[in-house]
Design a protein around this motif. Structure first.
Motif, PDB file in Angstrom:
ATOM      1  N   LEU A  88      72.628  27.810 -42.262  1.00 26.79           N
ATOM      2  CA  LEU A  88      72.005  28.231 -41.015  1.00 26.79           C
ATOM      3  C   LEU A  88      70.842  27.307 -40.702  1.00 26.79           C
ATOM      4  N   PRO A  89      70.506  27.172 -39.426  1.00 27.86           N
ATOM      5  CA  PRO A  89      69.311  26.398 -39.098  1.00 27.86           C
ATOM      6  C   PRO A  89      68.059  27.168 -39.505  1.00 27.86           C
ATOM      7  N   GLY A  90      66.939  26.476 -39.561  1.00 26.89           N
ATOM      8  CA  GLY A  90      65.667  27.129 -39.834  1.00 26.89           C
ATOM      9  C   GLY A  90      65.278  28.046 -38.683  1.00 26.89           C
ATOM     10  N   GLU A  91      64.209  28.748 -38.872  1.00 27.22           N
ATOM     11  CA  GLU A  91      63.748  29.709 -37.869  1.00 27.22           C
ATOM     12  C   GLU A  91      63.187  29.048 -36.614  1.00 27.22           C
ATOM     13  N   GLY A  92      62.918  27.787 -36.662  1.00 27.24           N
ATOM     14  CA  GLY A  92      62.392  27.123 -35.463  1.00 27.24           C
ATOM     15  C   GLY A  92      61.220  26.269 -35.834  1.00 27.24           C
ATOM     16  N   PRO A  93      60.513  25.744 -34.890  1.00 23.02           N
ATOM     17  CA  PRO A  93      60.673  25.955 -33.453  1.00 23.02           C
ATOM     18  C   PRO A  93      61.807  25.114 -32.880  1.00 23.02           C
ATOM     19  N   TRP A  94      62.291  25.543 -31.723  1.00 21.57           N
ATOM     20  CA  TRP A  94      63.302  24.817 -30.970  1.00 21.57           C
ATOM     21  C   TRP A  94      62.623  24.205 -29.761  1.00 21.57           C
ATOM     22  N   ARG A  95      63.027  23.012 -29.389  1.00 17.49           N
ATOM     23  CA  ARG A  95      62.448  22.399 -28.193  1.00 17.49           C
ATOM     24  C   ARG A  95      63.537  22.143 -27.162  1.00 17.49           C
ATOM     25  N   ALA A  96      63.282  22.605 -25.950  1.00 14.13           N
ATOM     26  CA  ALA A  96      64.245  22.449 -24.858  1.00 14.13           C
ATOM     27  C   ALA A  96      64.347  20.978 -24.476  1.00 14.13           C
ATOM     28  N   VAL A  97      65.578  20.513 -24.254  1.00 11.14           N
ATOM     29  CA  VAL A  97      65.797  19.123 -23.860  1.00 11.14           C
ATOM     30  C   VAL A  97      66.574  19.004 -22.551  1.00 11.14           C
ATOM     31  N   GLY A  98      67.039  20.107 -22.012  1.00 14.01           N
ATOM     32  CA  GLY A  98      67.784  20.064 -20.761  1.00 14.01           C
ATOM     33  C   GLY A  98      68.358  21.416 -20.422  1.00 14.01           C
ATOM     34  N   SER A  99      69.031  21.487 -19.290  1.00 17.06           N
ATOM     35  CA  SER A  99      69.670  22.736 -18.895  1.00 17.06           C
ATOM     36  C   SER A  99      70.969  22.440 -18.165  1.00 17.06           C
ATOM     37  N   ILE A 100      71.917  23.336 -18.347  1.00 13.19           N
ATOM     38  CA  ILE A 100      73.226  23.231 -17.717  1.00 13.19           C
ATOM     39  C   ILE A 100      73.309  24.343 -16.678  1.00 13.19           C
ATOM     40  N   PRO A 101      73.499  24.017 -15.409  1.00 16.51           N
ATOM     41  CA  PRO A 101      73.626  25.080 -14.405  1.00 16.51           C
ATOM     42  C   PRO A 101      74.791  26.004 -14.759  1.00 16.51           C
ATOM     43  N   ALA A 102      74.530  27.287 -14.752  1.00 16.13           N
ATOM     44  CA  ALA A 102      75.535  28.266 -15.167  1.00 16.13           C
ATOM     45  C   ALA A 102      76.811  28.163 -14.339  1.00 16.13           C
ATOM     46  N   GLU A 103      76.680  27.859 -13.061  1.00 11.02           N
ATOM     47  CA  GLU A 103      77.871  27.806 -12.206  1.00 11.02           C
ATOM     48  C   GLU A 103      78.777  26.616 -12.556  1.00 11.02           C
ATOM     49  N   GLU A 104      78.301  25.660 -13.352  1.00  9.77           N
ATOM     50  CA  GLU A 104      79.112  24.508 -13.749  1.00  9.77           C
ATOM     51  C   GLU A 104      79.931  24.768 -15.013  1.00  9.77           C
ATOM     52  N   VAL A 105      79.624  25.828 -15.760  1.00 10.86           N
ATOM     53  CA  VAL A 105      80.290  26.061 -17.047  1.00 10.86           C
ATOM     54  C   VAL A 105      81.796  26.208 -16.879  1.00 10.86           C
ATOM     55  N   ASP A 106      82.244  27.045 -15.950  1.00 12.66           N
ATOM     56  CA  ASP A 106      83.689  27.250 -15.776  1.00 12.66           C
ATOM     57  C   ASP A 106      84.398  25.952 -15.404  1.00 12.66           C
ATOM     58  N   ALA A 107      83.798  25.155 -14.524  1.00  9.59           N
ATOM     59  CA  ALA A 107      84.412  23.884 -14.125  1.00  9.59           C
ATOM     60  C   ALA A 107      84.482  22.919 -15.304  1.00  9.59           C
ATOM     61  N   LEU A 108      83.430  22.872 -16.122  1.00  7.53           N
ATOM     62  CA  LEU A 108      83.430  22.001 -17.291  1.00  7.53           C
ATOM     63  C   LEU A 108      84.495  22.447 -18.294  1.00  7.53           C
ATOM     64  N   VAL A 109      84.586  23.744 -18.535  1.00 10.71           N
ATOM     65  CA  VAL A 109      85.550  24.281 -19.492  1.00 10.71           C
ATOM     66  C   VAL A 109      86.984  24.049 -18.995  1.00 10.71           C
ATOM     67  N   ALA A 110      87.222  24.149 -17.700  1.00 11.20           N
ATOM     68  CA  ALA A 110      88.567  23.972 -17.144  1.00 11.20           C
ATOM     69  C   ALA A 110      89.106  22.566 -17.412  1.00 11.20           C
ATOM     70  N   ARG A 111      88.231  21.588 -17.585  1.00 11.65           N
ATOM     71  CA  ARG A 111      88.670  20.200 -17.817  1.00 11.65           C
ATOM     72  C   ARG A 111      88.898  19.892 -19.291  1.00 11.65           C
ATOM     73  N   ILE A 112      88.591  20.820 -20.177  1.00 12.77           N
ATOM     74  CA  ILE A 112      88.668  20.573 -21.619  1.00 12.77           C
ATOM     75  C   ILE A 112      90.071  20.880 -22.133  1.00 12.77           C
ATOM     76  N   THR A 113      90.578  19.999 -22.972  1.00  9.88           N
ATOM     77  CA  THR A 113      91.845  20.267 -23.651  1.00  9.88           C
ATOM     78  C   THR A 113      91.543  20.581 -25.109  1.00  9.88           C
ATOM     79  N   GLU A 114      92.487  21.210 -25.798  1.00  7.87           N
ATOM     80  CA  GLU A 114      92.263  21.564 -27.203  1.00  7.87           C
ATOM     81  C   GLU A 114      91.937  20.334 -28.033  1.00  7.87           C
ATOM     82  N   ALA A 115      92.598  19.226 -27.742  1.00  7.55           N
ATOM     83  CA  ALA A 115      92.345  17.992 -28.501  1.00  7.55           C
ATOM     84  C   ALA A 115      90.967  17.423 -28.201  1.00  7.55           C
TER      85      ALA A 115
END
Length: 190
Positions: A97-124
């Motif tokens: 497991l990772p340590g307890e932290g701290p974690w530092r934010a490095v970016g963000s993914i707009p939630a509405e893009e997740v489905d479109a990104l996942v739709a382009r992914i193949t199992e391989a």
């Protein structure tokens, strides 16, 4: 053995996360760790990433692994401030497991893009880069796990964060996260 989560809303949120894990993998195991006033939950997924969540409460013993289905039943059926999370199956936990932290934010993914990104992914292509930002590559398997958990529901964006040693990455979705090691652990030769 006992899991104490005094607030009904916290129990419901924890049951929701465990229920999503069990839907992805009915044989999933869940590791519970008492962090002093909070319980950290970790669960593996079929996508080779961890689901992480926290809630106010305590667990005894302070670090225990139980089956997800037993924990879900305790949280959903019993719904009491203190429950028996099920028999310990510590030997079934694989990985670190990772340590307890701290974690530092490095970016963000707009939630509405997740489905479109996942739709382009193949199992391989689960290890292909699905998103890149802040110098960090997010493998497709992380976003497939986010979608598999049925997230996001409310957040406007998913936060990408790194552990202090940069060895772990988190894709934070509200109060929960998908966590993956960024670099393989080196085996020690003896």
């Amino acid at each position: 053995m006992s899991l104490a989560v005094p607030e009904a809303a916290d129990r419901a949120a924890l049951a929701d996360v465990v229920g999503r894990v069990v839907r992805l993998d009915p044989a999933a195991v869940v590791r519970l760790r008492d962090t002093g006033g909070e319980v950290a939950l970790w669960a593996g997924t079929p996508f080779d990433v961890l689901v992480a969540a926290r809630t106010r409460g305590s667990v005894e013993p302070r670090d225990v692994t139980v089956t997800g289905s037993d924990l879900l039943a305790a949280l959903s059926v019993v719904d009491a401030p203190e429950v028996d999370p099920g028999a310990a199956v510590d030997g079934r936990w694989r990985g670190d497991l990772p340590g307890e932290g701290p974690w530092r934010a490095v970016g963000s993914i707009p939630a509405e893009e997740v489905d479109a990104l996942v739709a382009r992914i193949t199992e391989a292509g689960l290890d292909d880069t699905a998103w890149e930002g802040g110098g960090v590559r997010v493998p497709a398997r992380c976003l497939v796990a986010v979608a598999g958990m049925g997230w996001p529901e409310d957040p406007a964006a998913l936060t990408v964060a790194l552990s202090g040693d940069d060895a772990w990455m988190r894709v934070e979705v509200g109060d929960s996260a998908i966590v993956r090691r960024r670099r393989p652990r080196l085996a020690l030769l003896t």
